[in-house]
Design a protein around this motif. Sequence first.
Motif, PDB file in Angstrom:
ATOM      1  N   PRO A  72       0.844  -1.197   0.000  1.00 42.69           N
ATOM      2  CA  PRO A  72       0.000   0.000   0.000  1.00 42.69           C
ATOM      3  C   PRO A  72       0.884   1.253   0.000  1.00 42.69           C
ATOM      4  N   GLY A  73       0.373   2.363  -0.513  1.00 37.82           N
ATOM      5  CA  GLY A  73       1.098   3.626  -0.438  1.00 37.82           C
ATOM      6  C   GLY A  73       1.371   4.001   1.014  1.00 37.82           C
ATOM      7  N   PHE A  74       2.505   4.672   1.241  1.00 36.98           N
ATOM      8  CA  PHE A  74       2.896   5.037   2.608  1.00 36.98           C
ATOM      9  C   PHE A  74       2.083   6.231   3.126  1.00 36.98           C
ATOM     10  N   ILE A  75       1.951   6.268   4.455  1.00 39.48           N
ATOM     11  CA  ILE A  75       1.219   7.354   5.124  1.00 39.48           C
ATOM     12  C   ILE A  75       2.143   7.989   6.158  1.00 39.48           C
ATOM     13  N   ASP A  76       2.442   9.267   6.002  1.00 40.05           N
ATOM     14  CA  ASP A  76       3.212   9.989   7.020  1.00 40.05           C
ATOM     15  C   ASP A  76       2.219  10.509   8.056  1.00 40.05           C
ATOM     16  N   ALA A  77       2.380  10.045   9.298  1.00 41.73           N
ATOM     17  CA  ALA A  77       1.371  10.319  10.332  1.00 41.73           C
ATOM     18  C   ALA A  77       1.466  11.719  10.922  1.00 41.73           C
ATOM     19  N   HIS A  78       2.557  12.437  10.619  1.00 42.92           N
ATOM     20  CA  HIS A  78       2.683  13.805  11.154  1.00 42.92           C
ATOM     21  C   HIS A  78       3.792  14.532  10.401  1.00 42.92           C
ATOM     22  N   ILE A  79       3.420  15.474   9.580  1.00 46.71           N
ATOM     23  CA  ILE A  79       4.413  16.202   8.789  1.00 46.71           C
ATOM     24  C   ILE A  79       3.927  17.619   8.536  1.00 46.71           C
ATOM     25  N   HIS A  80       4.881  18.536   8.450  1.00 46.13           N
ATOM     26  CA  HIS A  80       4.565  19.910   8.073  1.00 46.13           C
ATOM     27  C   HIS A  80       5.182  20.194   6.710  1.00 46.13           C
ATOM     28  N   ILE A  81       4.487  20.960   5.921  1.00 39.74           N
ATOM     29  CA  ILE A  81       4.955  21.246   4.560  1.00 39.74           C
ATOM     30  C   ILE A  81       6.104  22.247   4.565  1.00 39.74           C
ATOM     31  N   GLY A  82       6.086  23.162   5.537  1.00 40.05           N
ATOM     32  CA  GLY A  82       6.983  24.316   5.493  1.00 40.05           C
ATOM     33  C   GLY A  82       8.458  23.974   5.374  1.00 40.05           C
ATOM     34  N   GLY A  83       8.914  23.011   6.145  1.00 40.68           N
ATOM     35  CA  GLY A  83      10.340  22.714   6.203  1.00 40.68           C
ATOM     36  C   GLY A  83      10.941  22.242   4.903  1.00 40.68           C
ATOM     37  N   THR A  84      10.103  21.870   3.952  1.00 41.87           N
ATOM     38  CA  THR A  84      10.627  21.388   2.674  1.00 41.87           C
ATOM     39  C   THR A  84      10.696  22.515   1.650  1.00 41.87           C
ATOM     40  N   GLN A  85      10.039  23.628   1.945  1.00 41.83           N
ATOM     41  CA  GLN A  85      10.052  24.843   1.096  1.00 41.83           C
ATOM     42  C   GLN A  85       9.468  24.613  -0.302  1.00 41.83           C
ATOM     43  N   LEU A  86       8.630  23.594  -0.436  1.00 41.07           N
ATOM     44  CA  LEU A  86       7.996  23.337  -1.734  1.00 41.07           C
ATOM     45  C   LEU A  86       6.520  23.697  -1.660  1.00 41.07           C
ATOM     46  N   THR A  87       5.986  24.214  -2.754  1.00 38.22           N
ATOM     47  CA  THR A  87       4.537  24.405  -2.820  1.00 38.22           C
ATOM     48  C   THR A  87       3.870  23.038  -2.704  1.00 38.22           C
ATOM     49  N   MET A  88       2.598  23.034  -2.373  1.00 40.17           N
ATOM     50  CA  MET A  88       1.881  21.770  -2.243  1.00 40.17           C
ATOM     51  C   MET A  88       2.026  20.926  -3.504  1.00 40.17           C
ATOM     52  N   THR A  89       1.948  21.562  -4.656  1.00 45.72           N
ATOM     53  CA  THR A  89       2.058  20.817  -5.913  1.00 45.72           C
ATOM     54  C   THR A  89       3.423  20.142  -6.038  1.00 45.72           C
ATOM     55  N   ARG A  90       4.474  20.883  -5.740  1.00 46.90           N
ATOM     56  CA  ARG A  90       5.828  20.327  -5.829  1.00 46.90           C
ATOM     57  C   ARG A  90       6.101  19.320  -4.712  1.00 46.90           C
ATOM     58  N   ARG A 277      10.909  17.581   7.025  1.00 47.95           N
ATOM     59  CA  ARG A 277      11.994  16.987   6.235  1.00 47.95           C
ATOM     60  C   ARG A 277      12.496  18.068   5.282  1.00 47.95           C
ATOM     61  N   ASP A 278      13.777  18.428   5.407  1.00 41.32           N
ATOM     62  CA  ASP A 278      14.284  19.518   4.568  1.00 41.32           C
ATOM     63  C   ASP A 278      14.501  19.021   3.141  1.00 41.32           C
ATOM     64  N   PRO A 279      14.578  19.941   2.178  1.00 40.74           N
ATOM     65  CA  PRO A 279      14.622  19.523   0.779  1.00 40.74           C
ATOM     66  C   PRO A 279      15.837  18.667   0.440  1.00 40.74           C
ATOM     67  N   VAL A 280      16.958  18.903   1.086  1.00 37.24           N
ATOM     68  CA  VAL A 280      18.162  18.135   0.762  1.00 37.24           C
ATOM     69  C   VAL A 280      17.973  16.674   1.170  1.00 37.24           C
ATOM     70  N   GLU A 281      17.482  16.460   2.377  1.00 35.13           N
ATOM     71  CA  GLU A 281      17.263  15.082   2.832  1.00 35.13           C
ATOM     72  C   GLU A 281      16.139  14.417   2.058  1.00 35.13           C
ATOM     73  N   LEU A 282      15.111  15.174   1.732  1.00 35.40           N
ATOM     74  CA  LEU A 282      14.026  14.593   0.943  1.00 35.40           C
ATOM     75  C   LEU A 282      14.562  14.130  -0.408  1.00 35.40           C
ATOM     76  N   GLU A 527      14.479  19.102  -7.043  1.00 35.72           N
ATOM     77  CA  GLU A 527      15.890  19.052  -7.428  1.00 35.72           C
ATOM     78  C   GLU A 527      16.529  20.440  -7.382  1.00 35.72           C
ATOM     79  N   THR A 528      15.822  21.430  -7.912  1.00 33.33           N
ATOM     80  CA  THR A 528      16.326  22.808  -7.904  1.00 33.33           C
ATOM     81  C   THR A 528      16.359  23.372  -6.489  1.00 33.33           C
ATOM     82  N   VAL A 529      15.276  23.170  -5.769  1.00 29.47           N
ATOM     83  CA  VAL A 529      15.170  23.755  -4.432  1.00 29.47           C
ATOM     84  C   VAL A 529      16.250  23.190  -3.515  1.00 29.47           C
ATOM     85  N   GLN A 530      16.472  21.887  -3.581  1.00 33.48           N
ATOM     86  CA  GLN A 530      17.456  21.286  -2.680  1.00 33.48           C
ATOM     87  C   GLN A 530      18.867  21.771  -3.021  1.00 33.48           C
TER      88      GLN A 530
END
Lengths: 587, 587
Positions: A72-90, A277-282, A527-530
Amino acid sequence: MTKERELLDTALGKEKADLIIEKGKLVNVYTGEIYKADIAIKGKRIAYIGEVKHTVGPKTQVIDASNKYLLPGFIDAHIHIGGTQLTMTRWAEALLANGTTSVATDLYDIGSVAGVKGIRFSLAEAAEMGLNVLFVLPVIAYMQHNPFGNSGRISEKELFEMLNWPETIGINEPVPDWLINRDETMLRLLDETLRQGKLVVGHASDTLGDRLNAYISLGPSSDHECLSGDEAILKLRLGMEIMMREGSAAVNLVNVVKAITEQKMPSAHFMFCTDERDPVELYELGHLNHTLRKAIRQGLNPVTGVQIATINAARYYRKDHDIGSITPGRLADILLTADLTELDLDYVISKGEIVVENGTYIKPTPKVKYPEFMKCKINLKKPTELKDIAITTDKSKDSVKVRVLHCIDGTLVSERKEAVLRVENGEIQPDASKDVAKMVVLERHRGTGQIGKAFVSGFRLKHGAFAQTYNPVTNNLVVLGTSDDDILSAIKEIQRMGGGFVVVDQGKVLASLPLPILGVLSEQPLETVQKDFKEVLDAIRKLGSPFKSHILSLGFMAMAYGIPTYKLSEYGLVDIDKLELVDLVID
Amino acid sequence: MTKERELLDTALGKEKADLIIEKGKLVNVYTGEIYKADIAIKGKRIAYIGEVKHTVGPKTQVIDASNKYLLPGFIDAHIHIGGTQLTMTRWAEALLANGTTSVATDLYDIGSVAGVKGIRFSLAEAAEMGLNVLFVLPVIAYMQHNPFGNSGRISEKELFEMLNWPETIGINEPVPDWLINRDETMLRLLDETLRQGKLVVGHASDTLGDRLNAYISLGPSSDHECLSGDEAILKLRLGMEIMMREGSAAVNLVNVVKAITEQKMPSAHFMFCTDERDPVELYELGHLNHTLRKAIRQGLNPVTGVQIATINAARYYRKDHDIGSITPGRLADILLTADLTELDLDYVISKGEIVVENGTYIKPTPKVKYPEFMKCKINLKKPTELKDIAITTDKSKDSVKVRVLHCIDGTLVSERKEAVLRVENGEIQPDASKDVAKMVVLERHRGTGQIGKAFVSGFRLKHGAFAQTYNPVTNNLVVLGTSDDDILSAIKEIQRMGGGFVVVDQGKVLASLPLPILGVLSEQPLETVQKDFKEVLDAIRKLGSPFKSHILSLGFMAMAYGIPTYKLSEYGLVDIDKLELVDLVID
């Protein structure tokens, strides 16, 4: 035709499936078995598991999954979008590429800048991309209504209105202090949440004994702040389900997973999460595929691991009829991998759509037209001048003793320190030789012109400055620098860029990452953001600082609530224990 | 003071606990551990687990639980009130005495006679008694709107209104045929249920392969109809949680529990239920305490068994923040027993109130004043005469071949049989020597005067008749007898009594159980009801029938929907597969 009839007719063979996955080895998260089974998909959902020949028609697409496991697809049980600096689409693009098809998130980073409208816009982006968002209320965004918060972008009324949304599963991480100190709004919100049969997702960092019993008695039913297996067991005993966190800010998995691998706790109450999760680690490590791989290397049984990454979170969030397993009626979120411990993903199917094919992400990403309320604003009332960022004292003095906010790499708890600094023409000078830099927080949302200033140690900055419009909760413009000239340069450059991260040295820009969406997110691909993000961190390191993530560390030093000891708000230095402003100069 | 503040202050020691249970061995259903821990209770809920001294005040009551295990109150995952023939108040009394503090039920037996008002009245009775009702919509009561149903006591509009009640957790057991045959209302109800994030509790008897996939694809997430461990595993694989049933009508536990004990399925997705429990078994065997004891004797680990009887059902019904464990904030539903395999209950605490003390039930039972709509009505349009119950054919015939509804002890599925019967003056005669009796169904709610008649075998009745105003779903007046005279006597006696069960032989009443509430329930305590009930069954046995429960068996033969093959409605004999009336006489 409705979803119901489509599935019904496909299962009965009256309609033909859109997609068949055949010859694969199904990892059954309900029974823990692995066996051969074919899958028929109609529209976004699974219509049939087993012998699917009767559902195959001339237009049915077939994936040969020979020698592959089906998860089954994975489910992250607790995450914030901000730390990755990507728009929801990205963000969705990057998560789906790593096999994460569902996330539980509160979008507080967006809500605290763009309010309810911003949250609605992002939820629509997620839906368009096929990422399931298990939406929980951004209590943190509301709790900016503290004396040193900023925007008030989400009102009390809006908070209760959002609770009534059908997609709102519960409320996210009310911190123990608010409840134990009897914050009226929070207690009322909890009461209403439970009355509606919705979830209270907990956050119990540094909370034990009486306080933990008191906190749990109010409704929180999970925790993502455990630092060890023992702490996890202690909380599980009291009825909290455990989200094992492995993020960029907090790395707890190796210790917490021992509760299962060594102390033999039943795994049914455990989930995985990243929190941030920051963009580099992602980009470099991946997402829950990395977490699961790491857990398996710690001795976790792979099938148990898959259950933890899928059905357990689905059950906790009461969405097991929709996600978390490969069973009829559920969304067709399915991963194909040849190796259940390495977890390289050959295929990712999201809501019935093939998004990764033969290891390559193939889903076209729509160009999103962002409305004005999603764009970055840096509303500083007037152009910032050197005198605005000076920290002044009695002109007659040569030196003064000052309070210093001491930041430590790897923890969000700061220390209270002191330093004696030189005074020039009544202006107190930071001193890189003593590891004392200057931090400035500029309110950027409402144009109040408020500027908080403080001395900060720990970063070991030798020269230059860096600035950022993203920080947890406030998202003010925050700058750290060794000289007022460089601090001002950084402010000017970030205004020119229209938000983001920037590093300057002697007036020269060393690196930058523009974040034109809210000053928090980039429309560029991961790729660009990281790459930019890494350049920013490298540039700061060149200024002398050895921190792992300066951005996150500095950002949290500007959140003047909840986490001890000193923090800098737009109003000045705050002693968090007393929740009051303190003078910089010690008499 | 609100619940929240009370618990908060008690946990912190600012308020004092009402009740302390000390020195007991806590069975922790989250971790599977057993360890010593004290419990502090404030009001209806648990405030603290562990070292509770700081919560003890001068008025705090203390229970010494030395050498006793502490278990959460049991949860029956699927039960109907009707089969026990007790009013909600008496039912609650009997269940609490056996340690069952929560039941998932739809109250269809009440709704199908007294409508929504009756359900509301019974829910209020339960609340008054402190029994937690996990209320799920009585879809069956609504589905009387089928061609051969009866009352229409719950309208489509009411069904959707009830779905919106905050206490409605989901909808109860829509049967596969309704969905697979695309019943418009049912599909819409399912859709709306899932949209609201509520549960679809399944019922998948005799459903496999295409039909099972199709059924599950529409949302049902559990099943209580498994007959074997293999069937349970098959359904679990497809994402259904399993309610292991051990009732008076269906006795499946010994076979189904093998899925766990022998086939090593993860126990987290299993629950216990009784579905129906007749008063004699409830009195003599107990309730879930009996089920759990029996499961343990089959080799189930006792702690696993306790989890199955408590937290598993709480999680499935999404009430784990409220019930199913002994943890802070949950309702104080706690059982004390000296032996984890025998499960004799020394104490039962229900919502903080001691209801069983030293093995004796001590809670006073309130006298309920039942409104008119809760009282039994037998509205037959006109007095029944012998000619109304005769089954006629061509007067010239001496004998005819007829269709026979063949009932089998222990299953609700009937068989289609045939028999050649003698004709006297155009009236076809039942023939006890061939085990062919006559069954009559009289519509009793709306005064339509409809009377259905059929020949029935299997019961092996030698003489006499028995009648009942309670039957699953329809609650019509149903009679089985060897002669029209005795059938008529039974009808007259049941009218005189005002509803219930009656056994007659040659005009003489052998035994009876009056059910003045709706014709379904008695206000007498369990002890009295079970005695009368036993006398009724014994009397029927004296008429020659060896069945275990004639009442239930005959009752289900009058439910002309869902369960194959022949059933008798008020309109006549129904072939369930075709859902149409069939002639009694075969050409």
